[in-house]
Design a protein around this motif. Structure first.
Motif, PDB file in Angstrom:
ATOM      1  N   VAL A 143      46.576  39.786  35.602  1.00 17.16           N
ATOM      2  CA  VAL A 143      46.340  38.406  36.027  1.00 17.16           C
ATOM      3  C   VAL A 143      47.546  37.593  35.602  1.00 17.16           C
ATOM      4  CG1 VAL A 143      44.846  36.395  35.884  1.00 17.16           C
ATOM      5  CG2 VAL A 143      43.856  38.680  35.783  1.00 17.16           C
ATOM      6  N   SER A 144      48.324  37.152  36.584  1.00 17.39           N
ATOM      7  CA  SER A 144      49.546  36.421  36.277  1.00 17.39           C
ATOM      8  C   SER A 144      49.814  35.412  37.389  1.00 17.39           C
ATOM      9  CB  SER A 144      50.730  37.385  36.152  1.00 17.39           C
ATOM     10  OG  SER A 144      51.931  36.691  35.919  1.00 17.39           O
ATOM     11  N   GLY A 145      49.910  34.150  37.016  1.00 23.35           N
ATOM     12  CA  GLY A 145      50.196  33.120  37.992  1.00 23.35           C
ATOM     13  C   GLY A 145      48.943  32.460  38.551  1.00 23.35           C
ATOM     14  N   VAL A 146      49.152  31.361  39.243  1.00 29.75           N
ATOM     15  CA  VAL A 146      48.046  30.554  39.755  1.00 29.75           C
ATOM     16  C   VAL A 146      47.220  31.315  40.774  1.00 29.75           C
ATOM     17  CG1 VAL A 146      47.441  28.410  40.942  1.00 29.75           C
ATOM     18  CG2 VAL A 146      49.358  28.430  39.354  1.00 29.75           C
ATOM     19  N   ASP A 147      47.869  32.071  41.673  1.00 30.90           N
ATOM     20  CA  ASP A 147      47.141  32.792  42.722  1.00 30.90           C
ATOM     21  C   ASP A 147      46.206  33.832  42.122  1.00 30.90           C
ATOM     22  OD1 ASP A 147      48.405  31.312  44.662  1.00 30.90           O
ATOM     23  OD2 ASP A 147      50.028  32.772  44.953  1.00 30.90           O
ATOM     24  N   ASP A 148      46.702  34.586  41.140  1.00 32.82           N
ATOM     25  CA  ASP A 148      45.858  35.591  40.491  1.00 32.82           C
ATOM     26  C   ASP A 148      44.704  34.936  39.741  1.00 32.82           C
ATOM     27  OD1 ASP A 148      47.434  37.571  41.457  1.00 32.82           O
ATOM     28  OD2 ASP A 148      48.478  38.006  39.574  1.00 32.82           O
ATOM     29  N   VAL A 149      44.978  33.807  39.105  1.00 33.80           N
ATOM     30  CA  VAL A 149      43.921  33.099  38.369  1.00 33.80           C
ATOM     31  C   VAL A 149      42.832  32.628  39.329  1.00 33.80           C
ATOM     32  CG1 VAL A 149      43.412  30.972  37.097  1.00 33.80           C
ATOM     33  CG2 VAL A 149      45.348  32.395  36.421  1.00 33.80           C
ATOM     34  N   ARG A 150      43.246  32.070  40.471  1.00 34.98           N
ATOM     35  CA  ARG A 150      42.251  31.611  41.459  1.00 34.98           C
ATOM     36  C   ARG A 150      41.431  32.788  42.000  1.00 34.98           C
ATOM     37  NH1 ARG A 150      46.266  27.478  43.418  1.00 34.98           N
ATOM     38  NH2 ARG A 150      45.418  25.485  42.707  1.00 34.98           N
ATOM     39  N   GLU A 151      42.092  33.908  42.239  1.00 32.36           N
ATOM     40  CA  GLU A 151      41.374  35.089  42.728  1.00 32.36           C
ATOM     41  C   GLU A 151      40.377  35.588  41.685  1.00 32.36           C
ATOM     42  OE1 GLU A 151      42.317  39.651  44.270  1.00 32.36           O
ATOM     43  OE2 GLU A 151      43.964  38.222  43.939  1.00 32.36           O
ATOM     44  N   ALA A 152      40.793  35.588  40.417  1.00 26.23           N
ATOM     45  CA  ALA A 152      39.904  36.028  39.339  1.00 26.23           C
ATOM     46  C   ALA A 152      38.711  35.086  39.193  1.00 26.23           C
ATOM     47  CB  ALA A 152      40.678  36.107  38.017  1.00 26.23           C
ATOM     48  N   ILE A 153      38.962  33.788  39.284  1.00 26.62           N
ATOM     49  CA  ILE A 153      37.871  32.815  39.177  1.00 26.62           C
ATOM     50  C   ILE A 153      36.907  32.953  40.348  1.00 26.62           C
ATOM     51  CG2 ILE A 153      37.354  30.339  39.298  1.00 26.62           C
ATOM     52  CD1 ILE A 153      39.769  29.839  37.559  1.00 26.62           C
ATOM     53  N   HIS A 154      37.439  33.292  41.525  1.00 26.37           N
ATOM     54  CA  HIS A 154      36.578  33.508  42.694  1.00 26.37           C
ATOM     55  C   HIS A 154      35.618  34.680  42.441  1.00 26.37           C
ATOM     56  CE1 HIS A 154      35.299  33.485  46.845  1.00 26.37           C
ATOM     57  NE2 HIS A 154      35.641  34.763  46.974  1.00 26.37           N
ATOM     58  N   VAL A 155      36.130  35.731  41.810  1.00 25.31           N
ATOM     59  CA  VAL A 155      35.286  36.877  41.456  1.00 25.31           C
ATOM     60  C   VAL A 155      34.203  36.452  40.468  1.00 25.31           C
ATOM     61  CG1 VAL A 155      35.263  39.133  40.313  1.00 25.31           C
ATOM     62  CG2 VAL A 155      37.110  38.558  41.898  1.00 25.31           C
ATOM     63  N   LEU A 156      34.585  35.653  39.475  1.00 27.80           N
ATOM     64  CA  LEU A 156      33.623  35.183  38.485  1.00 27.80           C
ATOM     65  C   LEU A 156      32.607  34.227  39.102  1.00 27.80           C
ATOM     66  CD1 LEU A 156      36.012  34.582  35.437  1.00 27.80           C
ATOM     67  CD2 LEU A 156      34.606  36.589  35.941  1.00 27.80           C
ATOM     68  N   ASP A 157      33.049  33.432  40.090  1.00 31.83           N
ATOM     69  CA  ASP A 157      32.116  32.543  40.797  1.00 31.83           C
ATOM     70  C   ASP A 157      31.007  33.350  41.477  1.00 31.83           C
ATOM     71  OD1 ASP A 157      33.464  30.289  40.027  1.00 31.83           O
ATOM     72  OD2 ASP A 157      34.575  30.055  41.906  1.00 31.83           O
ATOM     73  N   LYS A 158      31.391  34.438  42.127  1.00 31.65           N
ATOM     74  CA  LYS A 158      30.396  35.277  42.803  1.00 31.65           C
ATOM     75  C   LYS A 158      29.425  35.880  41.794  1.00 31.65           C
ATOM     76  CE  LYS A 158      32.961  36.710  46.937  1.00 31.65           C
ATOM     77  NZ  LYS A 158      33.499  37.868  47.701  1.00 31.65           N
ATOM     78  N   GLU A 159      29.960  36.314  40.666  1.00 35.39           N
ATOM     79  CA  GLU A 159      29.092  36.911  39.641  1.00 35.39           C
ATOM     80  C   GLU A 159      28.148  35.873  39.041  1.00 35.39           C
ATOM     81  OE1 GLU A 159      27.524  40.003  37.470  1.00 35.39           O
ATOM     82  OE2 GLU A 159      29.053  40.098  39.066  1.00 35.39           O
ATOM     83  N   SER A 160      28.667  34.676  38.795  1.00 40.12           N
ATOM     84  CA  SER A 160      27.814  33.626  38.231  1.00 40.12           C
ATOM     85  C   SER A 160      26.783  33.148  39.246  1.00 40.12           C
ATOM     86  CB  SER A 160      28.666  32.449  37.745  1.00 40.12           C
ATOM     87  OG  SER A 160      29.405  31.874  38.800  1.00 40.12           O
ATOM     88  N   ASP A 161      27.114  33.188  40.543  1.00 38.78           N
ATOM     89  CA  ASP A 161      26.134  32.831  41.573  1.00 38.78           C
ATOM     90  C   ASP A 161      24.923  33.759  41.529  1.00 38.78           C
ATOM     91  OD1 ASP A 161      27.288  30.585  42.683  1.00 38.78           O
ATOM     92  OD2 ASP A 161      28.389  31.669  44.231  1.00 38.78           O
TER      93      ASP A 161
END
Length: 303
Positions: A105-123
């Protein structure tokens, strides 16, 4: 005023904790004396073991508090050195999160992609908890117990979401999250009453329109669904507020978070009402049959 209240609460918490600790130690000593009556060695060994366990129970949270990293505070804007430092620190935390499953995980794009994965899990956690809130309170219809149950569900949901986004949140993380989420979610002026009823009514019409036509005693079902829908909506909203506090890259105004959480919760509510109503209808439909068959079951037992 706030400092004085915080000071009073802190002193009270320490005083109550000290009293509880004294009571626990006293009970341990009494139990060790009881074992000592059987054999002196039992009493001495058990007392030492009990005191070690009590010391670990007291010192472990303190050690964890200082050992774990502090919370990451989002910057005001998505530009500048402060934002870059935040992304760098957040990348390290997300890189160690087992849910993300990214090589790096490096950079803004990777962070947004990782957060998107966590959003799905938290949903998934949010929907699961809202479903539980709907079904339990729709069937229970017990105001006081339902309120305690919902509060417990929502606190547990916040805990789950905090663990999804931060693998090991500190006590500071959780206290910050609980305070902000509860203040934001339950502030009286956060949602207009008419708007609230409009959301629930819309979700009910989508969720139970095709289900109620098969059920006698429709009034009972509607009352149950109204109660379940209200609690499910509040639970969804709390979950969405917690999700946005955990997954944001920049600081957002509380009003913006409230509005966004309300809109997203309203979208999720219809599906939960539909699935939950089918279960409620199933239980209510079986109740008269169970009552009618009781005399026959008793007769068989007596025979």
């Amino acid at each position: 005023m706030k400092r004085e209240i915080r000071r009073v609460l802190t002193i009270t918490a320490f005083a109550v904790s000290a009293l509880i600790l004294i009571v626990i130690v006293n009970q341990l000593i009494q139990f060790a004396n009881f074992l000592g009556g059987i054999h002196p060695v039992f009493g001495q060994v058990s007392l030492i073991l009990f005191l070690i366990v009590a010391a670990v129970a007291v010192l472990a949270p303190v050690w964890l508090y200082f050992k774990l990293p502090g919370r990451l505070i989002p910057p005001e804007t998505d530009e500048g050195a402060e934002f870059d430092r935040y992304i760098e620190n957040l990348s390290k935390r997300l890189g160690g999160n087992p849910i993300v499953k990214m090589d790096q995980v490096s950079g803004v794009d990777d962070v947004r992609e990782a957060i998107h994965v966590l959003d799905k899990e938290s949903d998934k956690s949010i929907k699961r908890t809202a479903n539980r809130a709907f079904i339990t309170t729709a069937i229970s219809q017990n105001g006081a117990l339902d309120a305690l149950f919902i509060l417990g569900l929502q606190f547990r949901l916040i805990w789950e979401i905090a663990h999804i986004y931060a693998q090991r949140p500190t006590i500071k993380d959780l206290s910050y999250l609980y305070t902000n989420v509860m203040v934001t979610a339950f502030i009286a002026s956060s949602i207009d009453e008419a708007e609230y009823y409009e959301i629930v009514e819309s979700s009910m019409s989508q969720g139970i329109g095709s289900v109620l036509s098969f059920v006698p005693g429709t009034t009972m079902v509607i009352n149950s669904v109204i109660t379940g829908s209200s609690n499910a909506f509040l639970t969804l909203r709390v979950g969405k507020v917690a999700q946005q506090y955990c997954g944001t890259l920049v600081k957002r105004r509380r009003q913006s978070i409230r509005n966004s959480a309300t809109a997203e919760a309203a979208k999720m509510l219809a599906g939960i009402v539909y699935d939950g109503t089918k279960i409620v209808v199933k239980h209510i439909g079986k109740a008269p049959l169970r009552l009618a068959s009781k005399p026959f079951r008793r007769g068989k037992k007596e025979e």
